[in-house]
Design a protein around this motif. Structure first.
Motif, mmCIF file in Angstrom:
data_model
loop_
_atom_site.group_PDB
_atom_site.id
_atom_site.type_symbol
_atom_site.label_atom_id
_atom_site.label_comp_id
_atom_site.label_asym_id
_atom_site.label_seq_id
_atom_site.Cartn_x
_atom_site.Cartn_y
_atom_site.Cartn_z
ATOM 1 N N SER A 1 0.819 -1.213 0.000
ATOM 2 C CA SER A 1 0.000 0.000 0.000
ATOM 3 C C SER A 1 0.855 1.266 0.000
ATOM 4 N N GLY A 2 2.159 1.100 -0.271
ATOM 5 C CA GLY A 2 3.038 2.252 -0.415
ATOM 6 C C GLY A 2 3.721 2.709 0.856
ATOM 7 N N LEU A 3 3.619 1.926 1.910
ATOM 8 C CA LEU A 3 4.244 2.288 3.178
ATOM 9 C C LEU A 3 5.559 1.540 3.333
ATOM 10 N N GLU A 4 6.415 2.016 4.228
ATOM 11 C CA GLU A 4 7.709 1.362 4.430
ATOM 12 C C GLU A 4 7.667 0.500 5.682
ATOM 13 N N ALA A 5 8.003 -0.782 5.519
ATOM 14 C CA ALA A 5 7.944 -1.700 6.650
ATOM 15 C C ALA A 5 8.870 -2.881 6.423
ATOM 16 N N MET A 6 9.398 -3.413 7.523
ATOM 17 C CA MET A 6 10.172 -4.648 7.473
ATOM 18 C C MET A 6 9.726 -5.525 8.635
ATOM 19 N N ALA A 7 9.974 -6.819 8.535
ATOM 20 C CA ALA A 7 9.587 -7.755 9.589
ATOM 21 C C ALA A 7 10.824 -8.370 10.220
ATOM 22 N N VAL A 8 10.767 -8.574 11.529
ATOM 23 C CA VAL A 8 11.816 -9.328 12.217
ATOM 24 C C VAL A 8 11.151 -10.307 13.174
ATOM 25 N N ALA A 9 11.740 -11.503 13.276
ATOM 26 C CA ALA A 9 11.261 -12.484 14.248
ATOM 27 C C ALA A 9 11.769 -12.088 15.623
ATOM 28 N N MET A 10 10.877 -12.086 16.605
ATOM 29 C CA MET A 10 11.330 -11.676 17.932
ATOM 30 C C MET A 10 10.486 -12.308 19.034
ATOM 31 N N ASP A 11 11.123 -13.193 19.793
ATOM 32 C CA ASP A 11 10.580 -13.655 21.063
ATOM 33 C C ASP A 11 11.151 -12.701 22.101
ATOM 34 N N VAL A 12 10.314 -11.838 22.640
ATOM 35 C CA VAL A 12 10.817 -10.758 23.501
ATOM 36 C C VAL A 12 11.376 -11.270 24.818
ATOM 37 N N THR A 13 11.176 -12.544 25.137
ATOM 38 C CA THR A 13 11.751 -13.099 26.361
ATOM 39 C C THR A 13 13.136 -13.697 26.138
ATOM 40 N N ASN A 14 13.575 -13.708 24.886
ATOM 41 C CA ASN A 14 14.864 -14.303 24.532
ATOM 42 C C ASN A 14 15.857 -13.192 24.214
ATOM 43 N N GLU A 15 16.831 -12.988 25.097
ATOM 44 C CA GLU A 15 17.751 -11.855 24.950
ATOM 45 C C GLU A 15 18.514 -11.907 23.637
#
Length: 260
Positions: free
Chosen positions: A52-66
């Motif tokens: 839709s013309g927006l800027e975005a990227m994805a990252v995998a993240m388990d926030v409990t895993n440092e």
């Protein structure tokens, strides 16, 4: 655009409140990072934004895993060089009376809400401090950051804890121009909340309709759910506020439930 060229990481943003915040940020010119435990869904959300013309990227993240948190944040730096905004939004719910609550469920709830907030904050602050151009840390609290409800001991405890973390980050971050604030929504009818309705009906021995009217929304002034758009607008306010006047605060968006 209020967030033009800002880099914003939103955890738990493949769906629900986080997705609404990320979309609002992107429409305001931000480069948004969809950080989520479910990488496939995160990438699908990021792709929909890009389509839709927006800027975005994805990252995998388990926030409990440092290690996973640090790796995800490093990927953002590799892509964009800097970070301006962190929205610590990832969270879950667990319904149980205290006398039946398992220690493992207690620890899991606190790990996701509090450890996740700490780890992502620590990782982002390192880069915000190095860059020296400030930043905004935003925590997803709840009315339960101020108030308690039955059957939600670890959630209430964690959400109260986020207020303390926010205040400390605000005091430590000020010399670097970093602000920290907490959004405290009322009930938002996300899949997370929808799941609670039958669970509470069973535990309380009442109908699902009564859970909504007499438990969830009974203390609002109009009997209405808060919307994801309501929450996203507060997230935009905190992210785009230009001075250090607004830091260390918690703002309720709850249709009048718990006024202060």
């Amino acid at each position: 655009m209020r967030l033009k060229d800002k880099v914003a990481i939103v955890t738990g943003s493949a769906s629900g409140i986080g997705k609404a915040i990320a979309h609002t940020y992107a429409t305001e010119g931000a480069k948004v990072v969809i950080a989520d435990l479910d990488m496939n869904q995160a990438e699908a959300t990021a792709k929909a934004f890009r389509d839709s013309g927006l800027e975005a990227m994805a990252v995998a993240m388990d926030v409990t895993n440092e290690q996973q948190v640090n790796t995800g944040i490093d990927k953002v730096i590799q892509a964009y060089d800097y970070i301006d905004i962190l929205v610590s939004n990832a969270g879950i719910q667990h319904i149980s009376p205290i006398d039946e609550l398992q220690l493992a469920d207690w620890k899991r709830m606190l790990a996701i809400h509090l450890d996740g907030a700490f780890l992502t904050t620590k990782a982002c602050l390192r880069y915000m401090y190095q860059r020296g151009k400030g930043g905004s840390i935003i925590y997803m609290g709840s009315v339960h950051s101020k108030e308690a409800s039955v059957l939600k001991a670890p959630y209430v405890t964690a959400k109260h804890g986020l207020v303390g973390l926010c205040k400390t980050v605000a005091k430590e971050g000020i010399k670097h121009g970093v602000r920290a604030n907490v959004i405290c929504p009322g009930f938002v009818r996300t899949p997370l909340v929808a799941k609670q309705i039958p669970e509470q009906a069973k535990d309380l021995g009442i109908s699902e309709e009564d859970v909504v009217k007499k438990v969830m929304l009974k203390d609002t002034i109009d009997g209405e759910f808060t919307t994801v758009e309501d929450v996203a607008q507060i997230a935009l306010l905190f992210a785009s506020f230009d001075s250090n006047a607004l830091t260390g605060q918690s703002l309720l968006v709850s249709h009048g439930w718990f006024m202060q």
